[in-house]
Design a protein around this motif. Sequence first.
Motif, short mmCIF file in Angstrom:
data_model
loop_
_atom_site.label_atom_id
_atom_site.label_comp_id
_atom_site.label_asym_id
_atom_site.label_seq_id
_atom_site.Cartn_x
_atom_site.Cartn_y
_atom_site.Cartn_z
N UNK A 1 0.82 -1.17 0.12
CA UNK A 1 -0.18 0.00 0.10
C UNK A 1 0.80 1.22 -0.07
N UNK A 2 1.85 1.27 0.77
CA UNK A 2 2.90 2.52 0.94
C UNK A 2 3.64 2.58 -0.32
N UNK A 3 4.20 1.55 -0.86
CA UNK A 3 5.03 1.43 -2.00
C UNK A 3 4.23 1.80 -3.30
N UNK A 4 2.76 1.87 -3.51
CA UNK A 4 2.03 2.13 -4.53
C UNK A 4 1.25 3.34 -4.20
N UNK A 5 0.89 3.73 -3.25
CA UNK A 5 0.15 5.14 -2.86
C UNK A 5 0.90 6.23 -2.40
N UNK A 6 2.15 5.76 -1.95
CA UNK A 6 2.95 7.07 -1.21
C UNK A 6 2.42 7.26 -0.13
N UNK A 7 1.59 6.90 0.39
CA UNK A 7 0.64 7.45 1.86
C UNK A 7 1.61 7.38 2.94
N UNK A 8 1.39 8.40 3.68
CA UNK A 8 1.98 8.54 5.01
C UNK A 8 1.31 7.46 6.08
N UNK A 9 1.80 7.25 6.98
CA UNK A 9 1.26 6.27 8.02
C UNK A 9 -0.13 6.54 8.57
N UNK A 10 -0.43 8.00 8.84
CA UNK A 10 -1.62 8.34 9.28
C UNK A 10 -2.63 8.25 8.27
N UNK A 11 -2.12 8.40 7.03
CA UNK A 11 -3.21 8.21 5.87
C UNK A 11 -3.85 6.98 5.85
N UNK A 12 -2.80 5.79 6.22
CA UNK A 12 -3.19 4.44 6.00
C UNK A 12 -4.14 4.01 7.24
N UNK A 13 -3.76 4.60 8.48
CA UNK A 13 -4.49 4.40 9.69
C UNK A 13 -5.80 5.06 9.45
N UNK A 14 -6.11 5.92 8.74
CA UNK A 14 -7.56 6.63 8.68
C UNK A 14 -8.40 6.31 7.58
N UNK A 15 -7.61 5.52 6.65
CA UNK A 15 -8.59 4.95 5.60
C UNK A 15 -9.41 3.95 5.84
N UNK A 16 -10.78 4.28 5.37
CA UNK A 16 -11.83 2.92 5.71
C UNK A 16 -12.06 2.30 4.35
N UNK A 17 -13.18 1.32 4.68
CA UNK A 17 -13.39 0.44 3.45
C UNK A 17 -14.13 1.48 2.28
N UNK A 18 -14.97 2.61 3.02
CA UNK A 18 -15.74 3.48 2.00
C UNK A 18 -14.79 4.22 1.31
N UNK A 19 -13.58 4.42 1.54
CA UNK A 19 -12.59 5.22 0.83
C UNK A 19 -12.17 4.57 -0.48
N UNK A 20 -12.33 3.45 -0.71
CA UNK A 20 -12.00 2.64 -1.89
C UNK A 20 -13.04 3.15 -3.09
N UNK A 21 -12.59 3.16 -4.21
CA UNK A 21 -13.37 3.43 -5.28
C UNK A 21 -12.84 2.47 -6.30
N UNK B 1 7.64 5.71 6.52
CA UNK B 1 8.12 6.71 5.63
C UNK B 1 9.18 6.65 4.64
N UNK B 2 10.12 5.75 4.95
CA UNK B 2 11.19 5.15 3.86
C UNK B 2 10.13 4.64 2.84
N UNK B 3 9.10 3.87 2.80
CA UNK B 3 8.53 3.30 1.83
C UNK B 3 7.59 4.37 0.89
N UNK B 4 7.25 5.49 1.73
CA UNK B 4 6.55 6.73 0.91
C UNK B 4 7.73 7.46 0.29
N UNK B 5 9.00 7.48 0.81
CA UNK B 5 10.23 8.12 0.17
C UNK B 5 10.55 7.28 -1.07
N UNK B 6 10.57 5.82 -1.05
CA UNK B 6 10.38 5.10 -2.09
C UNK B 6 9.73 5.35 -3.28
N UNK B 7 8.38 5.35 -3.00
CA UNK B 7 7.28 5.59 -3.85
C UNK B 7 7.36 6.91 -4.52
N UNK B 8 7.60 7.90 -4.15
CA UNK B 8 7.65 9.30 -4.36
C UNK B 8 9.18 9.35 -5.30
N UNK B 9 10.07 8.81 -4.89
CA UNK B 9 10.99 8.84 -5.90
C UNK B 9 11.00 8.21 -7.23
#
Length: 341
Positions: free
Chosen positions: A173-193, A272-280
């Motif tokens: 999830x972090x490698x593909x979306x570049x999400x912060x940890x906070x973003x992953x913790x807050x995402x709900x099933x209804x947030x998937x489209x 955060x390192x995974x997010x760094x990797x995705x953005x790079x």
Amino acid sequence: MNARHLRARALLAEAHELGVDLADLLAAAEPVDLPTLAGWITEIETTFTPSTARTYRPYWNLAIRMLGDRRLAELTPGDLAAVVQAAGDRARASRPTSSGRSAEETCVAALRALCGRALAAGQLRVDPAATLTKPRRARSRRRALDDAEIAELADAVRLTSRDPALDLLLVRFHLETGARRQGALRVGPGDLDRRRSTVWLREKHGDQREQPASPSLLAALDRLHRGRTTGTDDRLFIDRSGTAITARHYDLFFTRARSVLTWDPRTPVSAHVLRHTAITNVARLAGYAVAQTFAGHTPPTVTGRYIHASPAEVAAAVAALTGEPHPLASGPAARRRCARG
């Protein structure tokens, strides 16, 4: 020397004969209803923006526990330095890999903010936080992981995780979306489209954005959640018991994985390192503007506000990153942008 100076000297000499010094005179001049530190924090907390107050509150609460009943005028630089030291000690105790520098830096800022407001309101004559110094920042060891390291991380998670299905999906999830940890913790099933193949992220400072992701990732997320949900949870990432994960889950599973990674001392792996990797990786594929939008970063310049990427361009970069077609990456301009990056 003018007449006022002469009168002041005479007063000081008279005070000296009475056994009173300048500090006593200044203290006597202070208002009798000076607030305590705890009272002052309660009074001015709402004058800060919600995000600033949220950041500073843990350090204000620590100061209250240590010095809450002390009056503002009684606080010394040494008192506040002890709070900063305690903030660093607390960070190091809760996260063994932490140096405590970030906590100490934020604590200094929180205490300076309190004392600065007190000075402006006339509650203090001397700022006890003025001499506090922020710790020097160490050079960050964060960097993007290469393909071999990502493969080794996946093997480490399989070997050490108590819930490898969940933890491997978090890594992906972090490698593909570049999400912060906070973003992953807050995402709900209804947030998937599933139709648009996007996930809605809610991250720091109240920022929200629709993030393109591969169709297979969304399918995997939906499948894991449906297999574990009790029907009452509002979070996407849940453990085998149906309980939403917390930041503690991240700390534990990354700590276990790091224990078998030989390169971890050089680059401690984290969300955060995974997010760094995705953005790079997105920057290499599609350029700076697309990477900036993908990361959810605010442009650092006025010009930057005019060169933000479109959702189609971000989706094209995600398609190139994952090797899967994306429904939003349909325009030729988006494909050219990604190919040009």
